[in-house]
Design a protein around this motif. Sequence first.
Motif, PDB file in Angstrom:
ATOM      1  N   ARG A 107      40.079 -14.014  13.954  1.00  0.00           N
ATOM      2  CA  ARG A 107      41.056 -14.054  15.042  1.00  0.00           C
ATOM      3  C   ARG A 107      41.759 -15.403  15.186  1.00  0.00           C
ATOM      4  O   ARG A 107      42.339 -15.711  16.233  1.00  0.00           O
ATOM      5  N   GLN A 152      46.948  -4.814  16.278  1.00  0.00           N
ATOM      6  CA  GLN A 152      46.525  -6.202  16.395  1.00  0.00           C
ATOM      7  C   GLN A 152      47.775  -7.044  16.646  1.00  0.00           C
ATOM      8  O   GLN A 152      48.818  -6.807  16.026  1.00  0.00           O
ATOM      9  N   THR A 166      44.669 -10.846  17.897  1.00  0.00           N
ATOM     10  CA  THR A 166      43.667 -10.061  18.622  1.00  0.00           C
ATOM     11  C   THR A 166      42.920  -9.130  17.665  1.00  0.00           C
ATOM     12  O   THR A 166      43.375  -8.855  16.559  1.00  0.00           O
ATOM     13  N   THR A 179      43.392  -8.719  28.350  1.00  0.00           N
ATOM     14  CA  THR A 179      42.815  -9.487  27.241  1.00  0.00           C
ATOM     15  C   THR A 179      43.331 -10.917  27.244  1.00  0.00           C
ATOM     16  O   THR A 179      42.586 -11.864  27.028  1.00  0.00           O
TER      17      THR A 179
END
Length: 263
Positions: A107, A152, A166, A179
């Motif tokens: 990430r 993502q 992400t 998030t």
Amino acid sequence: MAIKRAFAVLALASSFFVSSVLAEEQEKCGQASYYPSEYACYDDKTLCPIQFSLPTKPCGGGCYSPEQYSCQDGTITDLAEATSPFSLTFSGVRKTFRNLNVKACGRYLAVGANARECHACTAAGGTNCGSYQNSTVLLPDGKMASDVPGHQFWYINPTDGILRYTEALAGNSSVWNATIPGKEFAAQNVKVYENGLFAWTREDATTHWWMACLVTLPGGAVGTGRSWRIYAPTYQNMERGDCELGRLVSKVVDRKAGAYKYP
Ligand SMILES: *[C@@H]1O[C@H](CO)[C@@H](O)[C@H](O)[C@H]1NC(C)=O
Ligand SMILES: *[C@@H]1O[C@H](CO)[C@@H](O)[C@H](O)[C@H]1NC(C)=O
Ligand SMILES: *[C@@H]1O[C@H](CO)[C@@H](O)[C@H](O)[C@H]1NC(C)=O
């Protein structure tokens, strides 16, 4: 205060620059002498400065950055904004930071010899894992070029300015807000030119440069496993002294050069 800090960072950049120039031989461009690390010579007559190891080019009596503009009949115009999938390279001033591929793993987006490029695929559901080339590919709308259910997203972390991505998220803004609190989709904070700059826009300016800052990956022995994570030049990050300043440049690639999933 903010302006002082900006000058401090620019002074840092030019001190790298001066030290690289000291040991260097001058060359001739027509009648003029120049340092090849500092300028590019065109047709043995025109000198254009090199910025972050990227040469600018002559156009209509001036010089322009081909990562931001194009030149037609002596007129400089803005490059188009990106519409295609792209990979990124980082170009800093020092030789070891020229044209480094930006790689996704864990990430984070990072560069350097020890930055890993990670990918995963599950063939369940009929996915043809062999059809992916597993490079780090981003999309201009803020997504990673992955096909995992949900999406993502790449983004700039609001608390520390790190360029990240992400895990798979259902792509609607309530999931995103839970998030990454406080920020809308990352694409709104970055302007990407087609085959050109990946530029961060903050409240007061668009910056055309980023910072690659050294990290030691967890589990890496001291002095090994080091990679350079990419930071936006927030005022806080500009206080750091352990970073290489550079530009991020996009290059159009096929979407399938990406991965099914970036773990
Ligand atoms: C990409 O990775 C998948 C597994 O994640 C693998 O099946 C596939 O062969 C890889 N593609 C290439 C070009 O290496
Ligand atoms: C957004 O995603 C959440 C969680 O998956 C879901 O509960 C919600 O209904 C979705 N909203 C829209 C507008 O699709
Ligand atoms: C997500 O946050 C933004 C502000 O950052 C806000 O404009 C938007 O309405 C929020 N979306 C939801 C579904 O809460």
